[in-house]
Design a protein around this motif. Structure first.
Motif, PDB file in Angstrom:
ATOM      1  N   LYS A 874     -52.115   7.691 -27.175  1.00 32.59           N
ATOM      2  CA  LYS A 874     -51.238   8.647 -27.862  1.00 32.59           C
ATOM      3  C   LYS A 874     -51.559   8.744 -29.341  1.00 32.59           C
ATOM      4  O   LYS A 874     -51.167   9.698 -30.012  1.00 32.59           O
ATOM      5  CB  LYS A 874     -49.758   8.223 -27.688  1.00 32.59           C
ATOM      6  CG  LYS A 874     -49.277   8.241 -26.242  1.00 32.59           C
ATOM      7  CD  LYS A 874     -49.329   9.626 -25.681  1.00 32.59           C
ATOM      8  CE  LYS A 874     -48.790   9.648 -24.246  1.00 32.59           C
ATOM      9  NZ  LYS A 874     -48.848  10.993 -23.659  1.00 32.59           N
ATOM     10  N   GLY A 875     -52.295   7.788 -29.879  1.00 28.79           N
ATOM     11  CA  GLY A 875     -52.605   7.814 -31.311  1.00 28.79           C
ATOM     12  C   GLY A 875     -53.889   8.550 -31.623  1.00 28.79           C
ATOM     13  O   GLY A 875     -54.269   8.614 -32.799  1.00 28.79           O
ATOM     14  N   MET A 876     -54.516   9.111 -30.638  1.00 28.85           N
ATOM     15  CA  MET A 876     -55.774   9.829 -30.865  1.00 28.85           C
ATOM     16  C   MET A 876     -55.499  11.112 -31.617  1.00 28.85           C
ATOM     17  O   MET A 876     -54.637  11.889 -31.241  1.00 28.85           O
ATOM     18  CB  MET A 876     -56.453  10.120 -29.529  1.00 28.85           C
ATOM     19  CG  MET A 876     -56.867   8.875 -28.743  1.00 28.85           C
ATOM     20  SD  MET A 876     -58.228   8.009 -29.502  1.00 28.85           S
ATOM     21  CE  MET A 876     -59.582   9.070 -29.001  1.00 28.85           C
ATOM     22  N   ARG A 877     -56.353  11.321 -32.708  1.00 25.23           N
ATOM     23  CA  ARG A 877     -56.254  12.526 -33.523  1.00 25.23           C
ATOM     24  C   ARG A 877     -57.619  13.237 -33.484  1.00 25.23           C
ATOM     25  O   ARG A 877     -58.560  12.799 -32.816  1.00 25.23           O
ATOM     26  CB  ARG A 877     -55.862  12.182 -34.958  1.00 25.23           C
ATOM     27  CG  ARG A 877     -54.511  11.490 -35.070  1.00 25.23           C
ATOM     28  CD  ARG A 877     -53.403  12.493 -34.685  1.00 25.23           C
ATOM     29  NE  ARG A 877     -52.076  11.871 -34.846  1.00 25.23           N
ATOM     30  CZ  ARG A 877     -51.400  11.300 -33.886  1.00 25.23           C
ATOM     31  NH1 ARG A 877     -51.936  11.232 -32.653  1.00 25.23           N
ATOM     32  NH2 ARG A 877     -50.210  10.792 -34.102  1.00 25.23           N
ATOM     33  N   ASP A 878     -57.645  14.306 -34.204  1.00 25.82           N
ATOM     34  CA  ASP A 878     -58.878  15.104 -34.183  1.00 25.82           C
ATOM     35  C   ASP A 878     -60.068  14.285 -34.657  1.00 25.82           C
ATOM     36  O   ASP A 878     -61.173  14.395 -34.086  1.00 25.82           O
ATOM     37  CB  ASP A 878     -58.733  16.338 -35.091  1.00 25.82           C
ATOM     38  CG  ASP A 878     -57.743  17.322 -34.513  1.00 25.82           C
ATOM     39  OD1 ASP A 878     -57.451  17.223 -33.283  1.00 25.82           O
ATOM     40  OD2 ASP A 878     -57.208  18.183 -35.262  1.00 25.82           O
ATOM     41  N   SER A 923     -54.878   3.372 -32.266  1.00 30.69           N
ATOM     42  CA  SER A 923     -53.569   2.746 -31.991  1.00 30.69           C
ATOM     43  C   SER A 923     -52.985   2.130 -33.239  1.00 30.69           C
ATOM     44  O   SER A 923     -51.780   2.220 -33.521  1.00 30.69           O
ATOM     45  CB  SER A 923     -53.723   1.689 -30.892  1.00 30.69           C
ATOM     46  OG  SER A 923     -54.132   2.295 -29.693  1.00 30.69           O
ATOM     47  N   LYS A 924     -53.871   1.475 -34.015  1.00 28.64           N
ATOM     48  CA  LYS A 924     -53.381   0.861 -35.253  1.00 28.64           C
ATOM     49  C   LYS A 924     -52.879   1.918 -36.232  1.00 28.64           C
ATOM     50  O   LYS A 924     -51.831   1.751 -36.869  1.00 28.64           O
ATOM     51  CB  LYS A 924     -54.488   0.039 -35.867  1.00 28.64           C
ATOM     52  CG  LYS A 924     -54.864  -1.191 -35.044  1.00 28.64           C
ATOM     53  CD  LYS A 924     -56.001  -1.965 -35.703  1.00 28.64           C
ATOM     54  CE  LYS A 924     -56.407  -3.199 -34.877  1.00 28.64           C
ATOM     55  NZ  LYS A 924     -57.527  -3.929 -35.476  1.00 28.64           N
ATOM     56  N   GLU A 925     -53.639   2.999 -36.371  1.00 34.99           N
ATOM     57  CA  GLU A 925     -53.231   4.053 -37.294  1.00 34.99           C
ATOM     58  C   GLU A 925     -51.908   4.682 -36.825  1.00 34.99           C
ATOM     59  O   GLU A 925     -51.015   5.008 -37.616  1.00 34.99           O
ATOM     60  CB  GLU A 925     -54.314   5.127 -37.367  1.00 34.99           C
ATOM     61  CG  GLU A 925     -55.593   4.626 -38.052  1.00 34.99           C
ATOM     62  CD  GLU A 925     -56.697   5.675 -38.022  1.00 34.99           C
ATOM     63  OE1 GLU A 925     -56.388   6.798 -37.514  1.00 34.99           O
ATOM     64  OE2 GLU A 925     -57.799   5.402 -38.487  1.00 34.99           O
ATOM     65  N   TYR A 926     -51.792   4.829 -35.523  1.00 31.87           N
ATOM     66  CA  TYR A 926     -50.564   5.415 -34.981  1.00 31.87           C
ATOM     67  C   TYR A 926     -49.360   4.518 -35.249  1.00 31.87           C
ATOM     68  O   TYR A 926     -48.283   4.976 -35.648  1.00 31.87           O
ATOM     69  CB  TYR A 926     -50.749   5.648 -33.482  1.00 31.87           C
ATOM     70  CG  TYR A 926     -49.534   6.251 -32.816  1.00 31.87           C
ATOM     71  CD1 TYR A 926     -49.222   7.592 -32.974  1.00 31.87           C
ATOM     72  CD2 TYR A 926     -48.708   5.460 -32.018  1.00 31.87           C
ATOM     73  CE1 TYR A 926     -48.110   8.133 -32.360  1.00 31.87           C
ATOM     74  CE2 TYR A 926     -47.593   5.998 -31.401  1.00 31.87           C
ATOM     75  CZ  TYR A 926     -47.291   7.334 -31.566  1.00 31.87           C
ATOM     76  OH  TYR A 926     -46.195   7.873 -30.966  1.00 31.87           O
ATOM     77  N   SER A 927     -49.589   3.221 -35.105  1.00 29.48           N
ATOM     78  CA  SER A 927     -48.497   2.271 -35.361  1.00 29.48           C
ATOM     79  C   SER A 927     -48.123   2.282 -36.827  1.00 29.48           C
ATOM     80  O   SER A 927     -46.932   2.200 -37.199  1.00 29.48           O
ATOM     81  CB  SER A 927     -48.930   0.856 -34.945  1.00 29.48           C
ATOM     82  OG  SER A 927     -49.218   0.819 -33.573  1.00 29.48           O
ATOM     83  N   LEU A 928     -49.143   2.429 -37.701  1.00 31.35           N
ATOM     84  CA  LEU A 928     -48.855   2.467 -39.138  1.00 31.35           C
ATOM     85  C   LEU A 928     -48.079   3.729 -39.499  1.00 31.35           C
ATOM     86  O   LEU A 928     -47.125   3.685 -40.292  1.00 31.35           O
ATOM     87  CB  LEU A 928     -50.191   2.398 -39.915  1.00 31.35           C
ATOM     88  CG  LEU A 928     -50.061   2.372 -41.436  1.00 31.35           C
ATOM     89  CD1 LEU A 928     -49.264   1.132 -41.890  1.00 31.35           C
ATOM     90  CD2 LEU A 928     -51.454   2.329 -42.099  1.00 31.35           C
ATOM     91  N   GLU A 929     -48.445   4.847 -38.863  1.00 34.17           N
ATOM     92  CA  GLU A 929     -47.717   6.090 -39.134  1.00 34.17           C
ATOM     93  C   GLU A 929     -46.253   5.977 -38.695  1.00 34.17           C
ATOM     94  O   GLU A 929     -45.339   6.436 -39.384  1.00 34.17           O
ATOM     95  CB  GLU A 929     -48.393   7.241 -38.391  1.00 34.17           C
ATOM     96  CG  GLU A 929     -49.738   7.656 -38.995  1.00 34.17           C
ATOM     97  CD  GLU A 929     -50.407   8.739 -38.179  1.00 34.17           C
ATOM     98  OE1 GLU A 929     -49.741   9.157 -37.169  1.00 34.17           O
ATOM     99  OE2 GLU A 929     -51.500   9.186 -38.526  1.00 34.17           O
ATOM    100  N   LYS A 930     -46.073   5.369 -37.539  1.00 42.63           N
ATOM    101  CA  LYS A 930     -44.716   5.205 -37.056  1.00 42.63           C
ATOM    102  C   LYS A 930     -43.909   4.313 -37.976  1.00 42.63           C
ATOM    103  O   LYS A 930     -42.721   4.558 -38.212  1.00 42.63           O
ATOM    104  CB  LYS A 930     -44.711   4.622 -35.638  1.00 42.63           C
ATOM    105  CG  LYS A 930     -45.390   5.492 -34.592  1.00 42.63           C
ATOM    106  CD  LYS A 930     -44.640   6.777 -34.347  1.00 42.63           C
ATOM    107  CE  LYS A 930     -43.402   6.532 -33.520  1.00 42.63           C
ATOM    108  NZ  LYS A 930     -42.694   7.792 -33.215  1.00 42.63           N
TER     109      LYS A 930
END
Length: 933
Positions: A874-878, A923-930
Motif C-alpha cells: 500500500k505504500g508504493m508510489r509513482d 513501507s517505511k516511507e508509508y509508515s513515516l507519512e502516517k
C-alpha cells in the motif's frame, strides 16, 4: 185561684199546645216561609211589620213618653251608660194632688226623697214586681230549689215532647261513624264486637233524641212567661244593699268620722256625697235633653267591643298573623263606626245649641261649657268601651291559661297522643326542624309581642276620635283635637300586657313537652349518624348485622310517628308537628334505605360479575381450537371450570340469601334489575350442557391430534435415517474438481438437519403438550458429527479455490498482502487438521486424497506470497513503480484492470530480492507519512 197562678211542684202543665207553641216559635199564619232561625230571631226582636195594630199602638205610646233618668225607657233597661249610679224606678208621686216630688211634698215625702228613701223605693219596687204574679192566688213563691228545678226540667225532656214531631235520626251519621270503627280486634270474637257496636249505635240514637228534646224544652223556656207557667225559672236574686265604709279608702277616713261619738250617722263626707247626689239629680246638665239623647244613643253602641272574641276559638286554630289582622280589622271597623255614625249623631244633637251659644257670645268668649261636659261624657263612654274591650280580650286569652294545679305544665305522653278534644286552641304554632334541633314558629317572644300589640292598637285607634269642640264651637287654642282616652303606659294597659305575657309564656312553656318527646330521635339529624352509616356501609357485614342496623332505623321511624299526634292541642296553641315527624321519619327511612341500597348495590354488582364469569365460561367452552396448544388450554380450562362453577354456585347461594333479604326489606328492583337476576339464576342450567358438549368435543379432538402426531413422528424418523445415509455417501467423494457440488450437498444436508431439529423439537413440544413421553432422535446429533470433517474439508477446498481465483484474477490494487497471507495460513492449518483426521485408521481414503491435493495447492500459492507482498504494498508510489519498472526491464504501473496473474511470471522470481527492497523502502516511507499525519 186565678188562671195565671203558678204550677205546683207535682203538677206539669202541657209543654206544647197549639197556642203555646205558636207563641214560643212566633210562627206567622201566612203564606210566607220562615225558617226556625228566623222565627227564633224575630221572637226576641220583632220587626214593626210583624206587630199587630194593638202592639203598634202600645209601642207608639211607649215611644212618646218623656224620657227621665228616674224612669228608664223600655230600650234603656238596667244601668244607664255614663251615669255614676244605677237609675231609679218610677218617681215618687204626691199622695194628694198627684204632683211630682220635685214640685213640692210634705215632710214625710221629703224623707222619701233622700238617698235612703230612694234606695228603699227601689227595693220595694223590686219586691212588688216579684209578688205581682201571685196576687189573688193561694201561692206565694216559685220553686227555688236547684235540684227540684233540674228534676222538673228532666221530666219535661223525658215525657213532655212527642217524639213523632222530631226529625228522625239520620242513618248516614251512623254509617259515617261506623267507617271510623275497626270491625276486627285481636282476641275479641266478632259476635262480641257486633253486639257492642249495636249497643253503641242505640246509645248514640237515644242521645240524639234526648238532645233534640232538651233543646226544644230549653227553647220554650227562653220565653219568660212560659218559664213561669211551667215553673222552671231561675229564682230572682236577693236584693243587696251595700254601703261604703271608710276603711275601704283611708284617705277619706278623716272626713267620714261620725258627727257624734254615740251617733251611727256618718260624718261630713257622707253629707257632702248626699248633697252632691241631690244636686246632680236636680242639675240641668244631667237632665239636659241632649245629654239624655246622647245617653240613649250610646245604648246602641255600649255593647260594642274593640276585640272580636265572640266567634273564637275557631274550629281550626288560627295563624298568629291572621288572628292579629282579624283583631286589628275589627277594632278599625268599630272605631270607624263610631266616627261615621256615633260621633256625627252626637254632633247633630248639640250642633243647634252650640250655634245658638256662639251667636249670643262674642268671638272671644270661651266655648260652651256644655261641649266640655259632652266631651267628658264621650271620654267616659269611650273609656268604658276600651276598658270593657281590654277586659274581654284579656279574659278571653286568660281562659287559655294553664290549669292552677300545674297539670298542664308537665303533660304526659298520653296527652300528646290522645284524640280527645276537650279544648279548642286559639293559635297555630308550627314545630320545625332546625339543624340538629327544633324550633317553634312563631316563637314565644313573637307571639307575646303580637298579642300585646293588639292592646296597643286598641289605644291608638280609640285615641283617633275627635273632640266635639273641634267640630262645633270654639276649641281652646293649643288643645288636642282628639280625645285622649288612654295611653299605653297607664296601669290598665300595662297590667293587661303583663297578664297576656304571662299567659303566652305559660302556654309556650308547655311546648317543651314536644321537644322532650322528639329529643330521643335527634341523633337522626346529626352528621355523626351519617358518618356512622357511611362507615358501616363501607365495611363488610353479615346480613343479620345489616338487618339489625336497619331494624333500628325502622323502629325509630315507627316510634317517631307514635310520639305525638300530627296536631297536639294545648290550652292556647295547637302545635302542628307533622313537619318534625315527617322529617325525622323520612330521615330514619333514608338512613335505612342507604343500608338497604348498600346490600342492593352489592347484590346487583355481584350478579353482574357472576353473569360475566358465567358468560366467559360459556364462551370459552364453546370455542373450537385450531391448534394443539388451544386444545390443551381448553382441556385445562375445562378441568378448572369445575372449581369455577362450584365457586359460582356458592356465590349464587349467597346471592339467594341477599335476594331474600332484599325481598324481606321490600327493596325495589326495577325491570332491568329483575331481568339481570333472572339471567344470573339461569346460567347454571345453560353452562352444564355446554360443559358436556365441550368435553365430548375435546375427546374427539385429542384422539385426532394423537393419531396425527404418531404419523408425523414415524415419518420424521424415516427422514432422520435418510440424513444418515446422505452423510455416509460423503465417504466416497474424492474428486477435488467436484468441490462445488460436494460443498453444496454438505450445505443442503446441514440445512436439512437444522430444519429437522426444529421439527423434532416441535414434535417433542407437542408430545409434552399432550402428555406423551418425549421421542428421541439421535440421528439429529449423529449426522452433524459425521459430516463435520467433510464440511471442514470441502469448505476449505471451496474457500481456497474461490479466494485464490479472486486474488490472482481480481484487481491488483484490491489485494491486501497481509489479509491474503493470514487467510492462506488459516486454510493451511485447517487442511492440516483434516489430513490428520482422515489419516486415522478406519477413515475413508478418498477424502484424504482430496486433502493432500489441497495441501499441495496451498503450498504452491504460498511460494508466490513474497512477490504478492512486494507488488501489492500500500505504500508504493509513482517513484517506487519507476524502480520496479527498471527491475522488470519494462514500464509497469498497475491499473484497476491489472491482476497478479499477469505479473507473476517465472521471469520475475529471480528479481524477488530487488522487489522486496523497493517494497520495504516504500513501507517505511508509508509508515513515516502516517506518523507525520
Amino acid at each position: 185561684p186565678r188562671v195565671t197562678a203558678t204550677a205546683e211542684e207535682g203538677i206539669f202543665p202541657t209543654l206544647l199546645d197549639g197556642a203555646q207553641w205558636t207563641q214560643a216559635a212566633t210562627f206567622n199564619q201566612d203564606d210566607r216561609f220562615s225558617s226556625p232561625s228566623q222565627r227564633i230571631g224575630r221572637y226576641y226582636r220583632q220587626q214593626l211589620n210583624e206587630l199587630d195594630e194593638a202592639q203598634l199602638e202600645a209601642k207608639r205610646a211607649e215611644r212618646l213618653q218623656p224620657a227621665s233618668p228616674l224612669r228608664p225607657s223600655v230600650e234603656r233597661k238596667g244601668w244607664a251608660a255614663g251615669l255614676a249610679c244605677k237609675p231609679l224606678l218610677t218617681p215618687l208621686e204626691a199622695s194628694q194632688n198627684g204632683q211630682s216630688s220635685f214640685a213640692g211634698h210634705s215632710s214625710d215625702a221629703a224623707g222619701e226623697s233622700s238617698a235612703f228613701g230612694l234606695l228603699s223605693r227601689q227595693r220595694a219596687g223590686a219586691e212588688a214586681q216579684d209578688q205581682a204574679l201571685f196576687e189573688g192566688t193561694h201561692r206565694q213563691a216559685h220553686i227555688t230549689d236547684a235540684d227540684a228545678l233540674q228534676a222538673r226540667f228532666d221530666q219535661y225532656v223525658q215525657h213532655g215532647v212527642d217524639e213523632a214531631s222530631l226529625a228522625p235520626f239520620n242513618k248516614m251519621w251512623a254509617i259515617n261513624a261506623m267507617e271510623q270503627v275497626p270491625r276486627e280486634l285481636a282476641g275479641v270474637p266478632t259476635v262480641t264486637i257486633d253486639r257492642r257496636l249495636n249497643q253503641m249505635l242505640h246509645e248514640v240514637s237515644d242521645l240524639y233524641y234526648m238532645a233534640v228534646k232538651a233543646s226544644i224544652v230549653a227553647y220554650v223556656l227562653r220565653n219568660p212567661a212560659e218559664a213561669k207557667r211551667l215553673e222552671i225559672t231561675i229564682p230572682p236574686k236577693a236584693f243587696e244593699l251595700k254601703t261604703f265604709h271608710p276603711s275601704e279608702d283611708p284617705s277619706v277616713a278623716e272626713h267620714a268620722r261620725p258627727t257624734a261619738p254615740d251617733s251611727l250617722a256618718l260624718g261630713l263626707w257622707h253629707e257632702n256625697v248626699l248633697s252632691g247626689y241631690e244636686a246632680i239629680e236636680r242639675s240641668l246638665l244631667i237632665n239636659h235633653d241632649g245629654m239624655l239623647q246622647m245617653l240613649d244613643l250610646w245604648t246602641v253602641y255600649q255593647n260594642l267591643l274593640l276585640c272580636n272574641v265572640s266567634a273564637l276559638p275557631p274550629v281550626a286554630a288560627l295563624e298568629l298573623d291572621r288572628f292579629k289582622d282579624q283583631q286589628h280589622a275589627h277594632c278599625e271597623r268599630v272605631v270607624q263606626m263610631l266616627k261615621k255614625k256615633w260621633f256625627p249623631a252626637v254632633l247633630e244633637i248639640f250642633k243647634a245649641e252650640a250655634t245658638a251659644y256662639e251667636s249670643e257670645h262674642d268671638a272671644h268668649a270661651a266655648a260652651s261649657p256644655l261641649l266640655g261636659v259632652v266631651s267628658a261624657l264621650m271620654f267616659n263612654q269611650l273609656r268604658g268601651l276600651l276598658s270593657a274591650s281590654v277586659r274581654a280580650y284579656v279574659g278571653f286569652v286568660e281562659a287559655f291559661a294553664a290549669r292552677p294545679d300545674g297539670s298542664d305544665l308537665e303533660p304526659d305522653e298520653a296527652a300528646l297522643t290522645s284524640d280527645a278534644v276537650d279544648q279548642r286552641p286559639l293559635l297555630l304554632v308550627r314545630m320545625l326542624v332546625e339543624g340538629e334541633g327544633f324550633k317553634f314558629l312563631p316563637s314565644a317572644s313573637t307571639m307575646a309581642k303580637a298579642m300585646i300589640s293588639i292592646l296597643d292598637h286598641f289605644v291608638v285607634m280609640i285615641n283617633t276620635i275627635p273632640r266635639i269642640e273641634t267640630e262645633i264651637g270654639r276649641a281652646a287654642g293649643g288643645g288636642s283635637k282628639y280625645l285622649a282616652v288612654a295611653s299605653s303606659e297607664e296601669e290598665l294597659i300595662v297590667l293587661a300586657k303583663q297578664r297576656l305575657h304571662a299567659v303566652v309564656e305559660a302556654n309556650m312553656d308547655l311546648t317543651e313537652a314536644m321537644v322532650r318527646a322528639y329529643s330521643p330521635f335527634t341523633y337522626l339529624l346529626t352528621a355523626e349518624t351519617d358518618t356512622m352509616v357511611d362507615d358501616f356501609c363501607a365495611t363488610k357485614h353479615t346480613l343479620p348485622e345489616v338487618t339489625l342496623e336497619i331494624a333500628k332505623f325502622d323502629r325509630a321511624s315507627k316510634d317517631v310517628a307514635k310520639r305525638t299526634l300530627p296536631e297536639v292541642r294545648f290550652n292556647l296553641v295547637l302545635v302542628a308537628c307533622q313537619a318534625v315527624s315527617s322529617k325525622l321519619s323520612d330521615r330514619a327511612v333514608d338512613l335505612a334505605g342507604r343500608l338497604r341500597s348498600t346490600i342492593g348495590t352489592s347484590f346487583m354488582a355481584k350478579n353482574v360479575e357472576m353473569c360475566a364469569r358465567f358468560q366467559e365460561i360459556y364462551l370459552r367452552l364453546g370455542e373450537h381450537p385450531t391448534t394443539d396448544e388451544e386444545m390443551v388450554q381448553l382441556e385445562r380450562f375445562l378441568g378448572e371450570s369445575t372449581g369455577l362453577l362450584q365457586r359460582l354456585n356458592t356465590d349464587l347461594n349467597e346471592g339467594r340469601k341477599a335476594l331474600r333479604f332484599l325481598v324481606d326489606q321490600a327493596y325495589h328492583l326495577d325491570e332491568e334489575q329483575l331481568r339481570l337476576v333472572g339471567e344470573t339464576w339461569a346460567w347454571p342450567g345453560k353452562v352444564k350442557p355446554k360443559v358436556d358438549e365441550c368435553n365430548k368435543r375435546l375427546k374427539a379432538e385429542r384422539s385426532r391430534v394423537e393419531d396425527e402426531l404418531a404419523l408425523r413422528r414415524d415419518n420424521f424418523l424415516l427422514e432422520c435415517e435418510d440424513f444418515v445415509a446422505q452423510a455416509q455417501a460423503f465417504e466416497k467423494l474424492g474428486d477435488i474438481s467436484r468441490v462445488a457440488e460436494s460443498a453444496t450437498a454438505l450445505a443442503n444436508l446441514a440445512a436439512g438437519i437444522k430444519e429437522a431439529k426444529e421439527v423434532g423439537q416441535g414434535i417433542n413440544e407437542e408430545e409434552a403438550l399432550l402428555g406423551f413421553p418425549l421421542s428421541q432422535f439421535p440421528q439429529l446429533t449423529e449426522v452433524p458429527a459425521m459430516i463435520a470433517p467433510y464440511q471442514a474439508l470441502w469448505n476449505t477446498v471451496n474457500d481456497f479455490q474461490k479466494s485464490s481465483f479472486e486474488w490472482l484474477h481480481g484487481s491488483m490494487k484490491a489485494v491486501d498482502p497481509e489479509v491474503v497471507e493470514a487467510e492462506v495460513k488459516a486454510m493451511w492449518k485447517g487442511n492440516f487438521k483434516t489430513i490428520k483426521a482422515f489419516s486415522d485408521e478406519g477413515m475413508p481414503q478418498a477424502p484424504l486424497k482430496v486433502a493432500e491435493t489441497l495441501k499441495e495447492r496451498i503450498a504452491e500459492f504460498q511460494e508466490k506470497m513474497p512477490l504478492i507482498s512486494a507488488l501489492c504494498n500500500k505504500g508504493m508510489r509513482d517513484r517506487h513503480w519507476e524502480k520496479v519498472s527498471e527491475v522488470m526491464g519494462q514500464p509497469f504501473r498497475p491499473t484497476d484492470s491489472t491482476n497478479l496473474s499477469m505479473v507473476l511470471t517465472p521471469k520475475l522470481a529471480p528479481k524477488l530480492a530487488e522487489l522486496e527492497e523497493i517494497s520495504g523502502a516504500a513501507s517505511k516511507e508509508y509508515s513515516l507519512e502516517k506518523a507525520l499525519d
